[in-house]
Motif scaffolding. Structure first.
Motif, PDB file in Angstrom:
ATOM      1  N   THR A 268      16.767  -2.680  15.417  1.00  0.00           N
ATOM      2  CA  THR A 268      16.640  -3.464  14.185  1.00  0.00           C
ATOM      3  C   THR A 268      15.663  -2.809  13.220  1.00  0.00           C
ATOM      4  O   THR A 268      15.910  -2.753  12.006  1.00  0.00           O
ATOM      5  N   ALA A 269      14.553  -2.284  13.744  1.00  0.00           N
ATOM      6  CA  ALA A 269      13.551  -1.648  12.883  1.00  0.00           C
ATOM      7  C   ALA A 269      14.127  -0.429  12.173  1.00  0.00           C
ATOM      8  O   ALA A 269      13.969  -0.270  10.953  1.00  0.00           O
ATOM      9  N   LEU A 270      14.802   0.446  12.918  1.00  0.00           N
ATOM     10  CA  LEU A 270      15.377   1.644  12.307  1.00  0.00           C
ATOM     11  C   LEU A 270      16.467   1.290  11.299  1.00  0.00           C
ATOM     12  O   LEU A 270      16.599   1.935  10.254  1.00  0.00           O
ATOM     13  N   ALA A 271      17.263   0.259  11.617  1.00  0.00           N
ATOM     14  CA  ALA A 271      18.301  -0.164  10.690  1.00  0.00           C
ATOM     15  C   ALA A 271      17.690  -0.763   9.417  1.00  0.00           C
ATOM     16  O   ALA A 271      18.170  -0.517   8.302  1.00  0.00           O
ATOM     17  N   ALA A 307       0.643   0.076   4.507  1.00  0.00           N
ATOM     18  CA  ALA A 307       1.611  -0.534   5.430  1.00  0.00           C
ATOM     19  C   ALA A 307       1.306  -0.167   6.877  1.00  0.00           C
ATOM     20  O   ALA A 307       1.361  -1.023   7.776  1.00  0.00           O
ATOM     21  N   MET A 308       0.986   1.095   7.136  1.00  0.00           N
ATOM     22  CA  MET A 308       0.679   1.513   8.507  1.00  0.00           C
ATOM     23  C   MET A 308      -0.617   0.888   9.005  1.00  0.00           C
ATOM     24  O   MET A 308      -0.727   0.497  10.181  1.00  0.00           O
ATOM     25  N   LEU A 309      -1.611   0.794   8.126  1.00  0.00           N
ATOM     26  CA  LEU A 309      -2.881   0.174   8.516  1.00  0.00           C
ATOM     27  C   LEU A 309      -2.665  -1.287   8.916  1.00  0.00           C
ATOM     28  O   LEU A 309      -3.169  -1.748   9.953  1.00  0.00           O
ATOM     29  N   ALA A 310      -1.900  -2.012   8.112  1.00  0.00           N
ATOM     30  CA  ALA A 310      -1.625  -3.413   8.432  1.00  0.00           C
ATOM     31  C   ALA A 310      -0.852  -3.527   9.745  1.00  0.00           C
ATOM     32  O   ALA A 310      -1.118  -4.424  10.559  1.00  0.00           O
ATOM     33  N   PHE A 311       0.079  -2.607   9.979  1.00  0.00           N
ATOM     34  CA  PHE A 311       0.923  -2.665  11.166  1.00  0.00           C
ATOM     35  C   PHE A 311       0.116  -2.531  12.450  1.00  0.00           C
ATOM     36  O   PHE A 311       0.363  -3.242  13.434  1.00  0.00           O
ATOM     37  N   LEU A 323       8.709  -6.733   9.246  1.00  0.00           N
ATOM     38  CA  LEU A 323       8.029  -6.581   7.953  1.00  0.00           C
ATOM     39  C   LEU A 323       7.594  -5.142   7.719  1.00  0.00           C
ATOM     40  O   LEU A 323       7.711  -4.611   6.608  1.00  0.00           O
ATOM     41  N   PHE A 324       7.080  -4.499   8.781  1.00  0.00           N
ATOM     42  CA  PHE A 324       6.685  -3.099   8.660  1.00  0.00           C
ATOM     43  C   PHE A 324       7.895  -2.219   8.342  1.00  0.00           C
ATOM     44  O   PHE A 324       7.825  -1.331   7.474  1.00  0.00           O
ATOM     45  N   GLY A 329      10.675   1.175   4.936  1.00  0.00           N
ATOM     46  CA  GLY A 329      11.998   1.540   4.453  1.00  0.00           C
ATOM     47  C   GLY A 329      12.025   1.685   2.944  1.00  0.00           C
ATOM     48  O   GLY A 329      12.621   2.629   2.402  1.00  0.00           O
ATOM     49  N   THR A 330      11.370   0.781   2.246  1.00  0.00           N
ATOM     50  CA  THR A 330      11.311   0.868   0.784  1.00  0.00           C
ATOM     51  C   THR A 330      10.621   2.147   0.335  1.00  0.00           C
ATOM     52  O   THR A 330      10.929   2.704  -0.727  1.00  0.00           O
TER      53      THR A 330
END
Length: 419
Positions: A268-271, A307-311, A323-324, A329-330
């Motif tokens: 799901t994440a990669l998609a 984004a990576m820091l929050a993840f 969400l990550f 993806g964006t």
């Protein structure tokens, strides 16, 4: 009006974007699924994650190192032959990846052959065709549409790969992808340029085009590029893009499995990365027609770091992964349209595939380190945490590097051809 570099008869816009988008969808879509094969292949052969990561790292390095040469070939002879070579190399490499049990042979097929195939069938070659067949005002948007297609390929092909892995053994699934890669060849007919229908460097009528007679040679173009401060800054920043994407693309599925998330979370994440990348790539291309592209790049790298820091700071769950993935993806391939459009603005389109290939080589050096170093550090520490922090720090560095770039600045000696 600026003369189109491709020929007296440019490829129709609809045909150009459709065929270019389908080729990138196929090539990038297959590539983005490779993270799903890490655990099946290492378990089947008794290899470590570093063993698999090394083959993927070499694939990225070969892709980047061969990019300037293949770009020069595409600039000189057109994309048609290059794309056919890519289709055949991709099929051979995937077939070898599926059937070999020797690590050296695995590196040769998965690393070298597929790396060459990707250099022949992805953005460096396709953007060269696009740049030669559209106006300067259309270029950023057209590249954004093509990059968005590569994102859709990830959204499409990752679930397909997951379905195949659940319904057949992993080697048979790779052979299905090998047959699929051959479709790149027939699609190349839609990108056959008139100026390359006779001899390289001549228009379809047989007479040398004004753009060819006045533009610098490949060696002159390279010399000018390496004397251009902003081109070098752009190239250095692109290293970070490669590091981040290769690390996440290959190792995220295993990272999630290590934290006891179900296998569906990785798929799901990669998609989701692929789906939101469609929006991000198109938006970056459209914004590039209105805003300074170096500002867009700086913003992308900064937001990736956030984004990576929050993840890594919030508790890991299927929601945080989703969400990550949407955020990354964006921002995933949204660097591609502004980067290549800046190269075209700095140096023109005559040698765009070659000069874009040089920038992309830096990206792939970063990809090599992102894939291999993550596997190495995981085997050494049992964790990916150090790599996450390194990716965040590099994102902040790239955001800073891109700020002073002057995208319209042309190096001394550059010859501009006007109709």
């Amino acid at each position: 009006m600026t003369q189109l570099a491709s020929s007296d008869r440019p490829i129709p816009m609809g045909q150009l974007l459709l065929c270019g988008a389908l080729i990138v969808t196929m090539s990038m879509g297959i590539r983005h699924s490779f993270g799903l094969w890490l655990q099946p292949i290492t378990m089947a052969h008794g290899w470590t994650r570093e063993d698999y990561s090394m083959a993927m790292a070499i694939q990225n390095l070969v892709w980047g190192a061969s990019g300037p040469v293949i770009g020069w070939w595409a600039d000189r002879s057109g994309a048609f032959k290059v794309l056919w070579a890519g289709a055949l190399l991709y099929a051979l490499g995937l077939a070898g990846m599926a059937t070999t049990g020797n690590h050296g042979s695995f590196i040769l097929t998965t690393g070298v052959l597929i790396g060459l195939a990707q250099a022949c069938s992805t953005y460096t070659v396709i953007f060269g065709v696009v740049g030669r067949n559209v106006t300067a005002l259309q270029r950023s948007s057209a590249m954004g549409i093509t990059a968005a297609a590569g994102s859709f390929g990830q959204f499409l092909m990752v679930p397909v790969a997951s379905f195949l892995l659940h319904n057949m053994d992993w080697s048979s699934a790779l052979l299905v992808f090998a047959a699929t890669a051959l479709a790149i060849g027939p699609l190349a007919f839609g990108l056959r340029e008139a100026r390359f229908s006779t001899k390289p460097g001549t228009a379809s009528s047989g007479a040398a085009s004004p753009a060819d007679m006045a533009s610098p040679t490949a060696l002159q173009a390279l010399t000018e590029a390496f004397q251009h401060r902003d081109y070098l800054l752009l190239t250095l920043g692109y290293f970070v893009c490669g590091f981040q994407l290769a690390f996440i693309g290959v190792h995220l599925p295993s990272y999630l499995k290590d934290h006891q998330l179900p296998p569906e979370a990785a798929t799901t994440a990669l998609a989701l990365i692929g789906l939101f990348n469609v929006l991000g790539s198109y938006a970056a291309g459209a914004l590039g027609a209105r805003l300074r592209k170096n500002w867009i790049l700086s913003g992308i790298y900064f937001l990736r770091a956030v984004a990576m820091l929050a993840f890594i700071l919030v508790p890991l769950s299927t929601w945080s992964v989703g969400l990550f993935a949407a955020a990354m993806g964006t921002l995933w391939l949204s660097t591609v349209p502004p980067t290549n459009a800046i190269v075209a603005q700095m140096h023109g389109v005559r040698h765009l595939s070659m000069l874009g290939g040089v920038v992309f080589f830096s990206h792939q050096i970063g990809s090599f380190l992102g894939v291999w170093l993550a596997g190495r550090l995981y085997d050494f520490t049992g964790s990916y945490q150090t790599v996450w922090w390194l990716a965040i720090a590099l994102g902040l560095l790239a955001a800073t590097i891109n700020l002073p770039i002057q995208e319209h600045r042309t190096p001394v000696g550059k010859r501009i051809v006007l109709a």
